[in-house]
Design a protein around this motif. Structure first.
Motif, PDB file in Angstrom:
ATOM      1  N   CYS A   1       0.830  -1.216   0.000  1.00  0.00           N
ATOM      2  CA  CYS A   1       0.000   0.000   0.000  1.00  0.00           C
ATOM      3  C   CYS A   1       0.858   1.258   0.000  1.00  0.00           C
ATOM      4  N   ARG A   2       2.040   1.176   0.600  1.00  0.00           N
ATOM      5  CA  ARG A   2       2.935   2.332   0.640  1.00  0.00           C
ATOM      6  C   ARG A   2       3.488   2.615  -0.764  1.00  0.00           C
ATOM      7  N   ARG A   3       3.671   1.553  -1.535  1.00  0.00           N
ATOM      8  CA  ARG A   3       4.343   1.705  -2.826  1.00  0.00           C
ATOM      9  C   ARG A   3       3.403   1.871  -4.008  1.00  0.00           C
ATOM     10  N   THR A   4       2.189   1.323  -3.905  1.00  0.00           N
ATOM     11  CA  THR A   4       1.299   1.347  -5.071  1.00  0.00           C
ATOM     12  C   THR A   4      -0.143   1.575  -4.602  1.00  0.00           C
ATOM     13  N   THR A   5      -1.029   1.698  -5.567  1.00  0.00           N
ATOM     14  CA  THR A   5      -2.449   1.799  -5.243  1.00  0.00           C
ATOM     15  C   THR A   5      -3.094   0.438  -5.462  1.00  0.00           C
ATOM     16  N   VAL A   6      -3.584  -0.143  -4.383  1.00  0.00           N
ATOM     17  CA  VAL A   6      -4.265  -1.437  -4.491  1.00  0.00           C
ATOM     18  C   VAL A   6      -5.686  -1.166  -5.000  1.00  0.00           C
ATOM     19  N   VAL A   7      -6.026  -1.753  -6.137  1.00  0.00           N
ATOM     20  CA  VAL A   7      -7.316  -1.457  -6.762  1.00  0.00           C
ATOM     21  C   VAL A   7      -8.263  -2.653  -6.771  1.00  0.00           C
ATOM     22  N   GLY A   8      -7.798  -3.772  -6.211  1.00  0.00           N
ATOM     23  CA  GLY A   8      -8.675  -4.934  -6.105  1.00  0.00           C
ATOM     24  C   GLY A   8      -7.997  -5.944  -5.211  1.00  0.00           C
ATOM     25  N   MET A   9      -8.786  -6.686  -4.454  1.00  0.00           N
ATOM     26  CA  MET A   9      -8.175  -7.740  -3.645  1.00  0.00           C
ATOM     27  C   MET A   9      -9.175  -8.853  -3.342  1.00  0.00           C
ATOM     28  N   ASP A  10      -8.603  -9.986  -2.968  1.00  0.00           N
ATOM     29  CA  ASP A  10      -9.443 -11.076  -2.497  1.00  0.00           C
ATOM     30  C   ASP A  10      -8.722 -11.841  -1.405  1.00  0.00           C
ATOM     31  N   VAL A  11      -9.534 -12.426  -0.528  1.00  0.00           N
ATOM     32  CA  VAL A  11      -9.045 -13.295   0.540  1.00  0.00           C
ATOM     33  C   VAL A  11      -9.817 -14.601   0.362  1.00  0.00           C
ATOM     34  N   VAL A  12      -9.092 -15.670   0.041  1.00  0.00           N
ATOM     35  CA  VAL A  12      -9.766 -16.896  -0.386  1.00  0.00           C
ATOM     36  C   VAL A  12      -9.323 -18.122   0.397  1.00  0.00           C
ATOM     37  N   GLU A  13     -10.106 -19.182   0.195  1.00  0.00           N
ATOM     38  CA  GLU A  13      -9.765 -20.542   0.663  1.00  0.00           C
ATOM     39  C   GLU A  13      -9.954 -20.785   2.155  1.00  0.00           C
ATOM     40  N   LEU A  14     -10.731 -19.939   2.839  1.00  0.00           N
ATOM     41  CA  LEU A  14     -11.075 -20.324   4.213  1.00  0.00           C
ATOM     42  C   LEU A  14     -12.011 -21.527   4.134  1.00  0.00           C
ATOM     43  N   CYS A  15     -11.674 -22.549   4.879  1.00  0.00           N
ATOM     44  CA  CYS A  15     -12.462 -23.778   4.902  1.00  0.00           C
ATOM     45  C   CYS A  15     -12.853 -23.991   6.363  1.00  0.00           C
ATOM     46  N   PRO A  16     -13.957 -23.365   6.806  1.00  0.00           N
ATOM     47  CA  PRO A  16     -14.263 -23.349   8.247  1.00  0.00           C
ATOM     48  C   PRO A  16     -14.325 -24.760   8.823  1.00  0.00           C
ATOM     49  N   MET A  17     -13.741 -24.915  10.001  1.00  0.00           N
ATOM     50  CA  MET A  17     -13.726 -26.219  10.656  1.00  0.00           C
ATOM     51  C   MET A  17     -14.306 -26.071  12.054  1.00  0.00           C
ATOM     52  N   PRO A  18     -15.070 -27.078  12.503  1.00  0.00           N
ATOM     53  CA  PRO A  18     -15.670 -26.986  13.832  1.00  0.00           C
ATOM     54  C   PRO A  18     -14.594 -26.764  14.886  1.00  0.00           C
ATOM     55  N   GLY A  19     -14.833 -25.819  15.763  1.00  0.00           N
ATOM     56  CA  GLY A  19     -13.905 -25.586  16.863  1.00  0.00           C
ATOM     57  C   GLY A  19     -12.726 -24.689  16.522  1.00  0.00           C
ATOM     58  N   GLN A  20     -12.564 -24.331  15.242  1.00  0.00           N
ATOM     59  CA  GLN A  20     -11.415 -23.492  14.851  1.00  0.00           C
ATOM     60  C   GLN A  20     -11.854 -22.043  14.647  1.00  0.00           C
ATOM     61  N   THR A  21     -12.470 -21.506  15.691  1.00  0.00           N
ATOM     62  CA  THR A  21     -12.957 -20.133  15.651  1.00  0.00           C
ATOM     63  C   THR A  21     -11.843 -19.154  15.312  1.00  0.00           C
ATOM     64  N   ARG A  22     -10.631 -19.450  15.821  1.00  0.00           N
ATOM     65  CA  ARG A  22      -9.508 -18.529  15.610  1.00  0.00           C
ATOM     66  C   ARG A  22      -9.230 -18.307  14.129  1.00  0.00           C
ATOM     67  N   ALA A  23      -9.498 -19.357  13.316  1.00  0.00           N
ATOM     68  CA  ALA A  23      -9.214 -19.238  11.887  1.00  0.00           C
ATOM     69  C   ALA A  23     -10.207 -18.275  11.225  1.00  0.00           C
ATOM     70  N   ASP A  24     -11.485 -18.432  11.536  1.00  0.00           N
ATOM     71  CA  ASP A  24     -12.498 -17.530  10.974  1.00  0.00           C
ATOM     72  C   ASP A  24     -12.207 -16.106  11.422  1.00  0.00           C
ATOM     73  N   PHE A  25     -11.845 -15.984  12.682  1.00  0.00           N
ATOM     74  CA  PHE A  25     -11.601 -14.647  13.231  1.00  0.00           C
ATOM     75  C   PHE A  25     -10.358 -14.016  12.608  1.00  0.00           C
ATOM     76  N   LEU A  26      -9.316 -14.830  12.401  1.00  0.00           N
ATOM     77  CA  LEU A  26      -8.113 -14.304  11.734  1.00  0.00           C
ATOM     78  C   LEU A  26      -8.476 -13.768  10.353  1.00  0.00           C
ATOM     79  N   ALA A  27      -9.264 -14.549   9.611  1.00  0.00           N
ATOM     80  CA  ALA A  27      -9.628 -14.131   8.253  1.00  0.00           C
ATOM     81  C   ALA A  27     -10.408 -12.815   8.286  1.00  0.00           C
ATOM     82  N   ALA A  28     -11.351 -12.712   9.229  1.00  0.00           N
ATOM     83  CA  ALA A  28     -12.162 -11.490   9.321  1.00  0.00           C
ATOM     84  C   ALA A  28     -11.290 -10.290   9.670  1.00  0.00           C
ATOM     85  N   LYS A  29     -10.407 -10.499  10.635  1.00  0.00           N
ATOM     86  CA  LYS A  29      -9.561  -9.383  11.068  1.00  0.00           C
ATOM     87  C   LYS A  29      -8.555  -9.000   9.985  1.00  0.00           C
ATOM     88  N   LEU A  30      -8.096  -9.997   9.242  1.00  0.00           N
ATOM     89  CA  LEU A  30      -7.191  -9.706   8.127  1.00  0.00           C
ATOM     90  C   LEU A  30      -7.892  -8.800   7.110  1.00  0.00           C
TER      91      LEU A  30
END
Ligand code: MN
Length: 287
Positions: free
Chosen positions: A247-276
């Protein structure tokens, strides 16, 4: 809690699509996943987890939610084959670009990045793609289809877009052979990052950049809920620092965050993705 379906990112009323600066596109795409299945539930898991975040960012000293975030209704792929679903994804991204906003697509499997990148490239012909992932995704085709999640960056090369791959630690002989033909691809390997010997060729970035983040780029100790967890991944702060530098060097004009495969009990993973996702919006618009 399970029944609660959050439809607006951070559970803050969605910004008017006419005035938003970023539109989140939930894309529950799942057609060619080959190992652990479940990426179709990724976008909803991210939205649900996002309701638990604080909206203040202590590093940026602001509330990125004030940027103006519109969360689009999830794409509905029912009854579509893979090719049609990819077209629908590209159409949704194009619609956001036509409103002058940044499209941020939530996967879903990685194959959705190809139509999203094609749409952004249509608006910004000088585009560079930064691909943060454990995998090269440079196979010409995989399991009989060139639309596969494992071929997504090969499609980017086909589009004539310069590519910078970071965090890679799973690469096939076929991809090595392809790399030796001299495509416009630079790779920063995960082992170089881990040992502090990586030199990132930032000079490759043009004015406009698309960033695609496969969550399996992050070490499985922090991000267990992915289809193909590869050891030796990037840390949370390494990914944040990479994006902040982009972001410091260029203008980000599109992005995606992919491949979360929610698993029972792995709340931290969903939360990491959201916070990211929220940190990406903050760095992009507030720093
Ligand atoms: Mn991957």
């Amino acid at each position: 809690m399970d029944e609660q379906l959050i439809t607006d990112f951070a559970d803050v009323p969605s910004c008017d699509p006419a005035t938003a600066r970023v539109t989140i596109i939930p894309a529950p795409l799942e057609y060619t996943v080959c190992y652990m299945k479940g990426t179709q539930h990724g976008p909803q898991a991210i939205l649900n987890a996002s309701s638990q975040m604080e909206t203040y960012d202590e590093e940026l000293d602001c509330e990125p939610i004030d940027v103006g975030i519109h969360t689009r209704p999830a794409l509905d792929y029912r009854g579509m084959d893979h090719a049609s679903a990819l077209r629908a994804t590209g159409d949704a991204v194009r619609e956001v670009l036509q409103r002058g906003q940044l499209p941020l697509t939530l996967g879903g499997e990685h194959s959705l990045s190809a139509p999203a990148i094609a749409a952004v490239h249509g608006h910004y012909p000088d585009l560079t793609v930064v691909h943060i992932d454990a995998h090269g995704d440079l196979r010409d085709e995989y399991e009989g289809t060139p639309l596969s999640h494992a071929s997504i960056e090969r499609r980017v090369v086909d589009m004539g877009i310069p590519l910078l791959e970071i965090g890679i630690r799973s690469f096939s002989p076929e991809e090595v052979a392809f790399l030796r033909t001299g495509p416009d691809v630079a790779i920063v390997w995960a082992y170089q990052m881990a040992r502090g010997i990586a030199t990132i060729p930032w000079e490759r970035l043009s004015k406009h950049t698309y960033v695609t983040i496969d969550l399996d780029a992050i070490d499985p100790s922090e991000m267990p809920a992915v289809g193909t967890p590869e050891p030796g991944g990037l840390s949370w702060y390494q990914v944040l620092d990479l994006f902040r530098e982009i972001c410091r060097r260029t203008t980000v004009v599109g992005m995606d965050v992919v491949e979360l495969c929610p698993m029972p009990g792995q709340t931290r993973a969903d939360f990491l993705a959201a916070k990211l996702v929220y940190k990406l919006i903050g760095y992009r618009f507030c720093s």
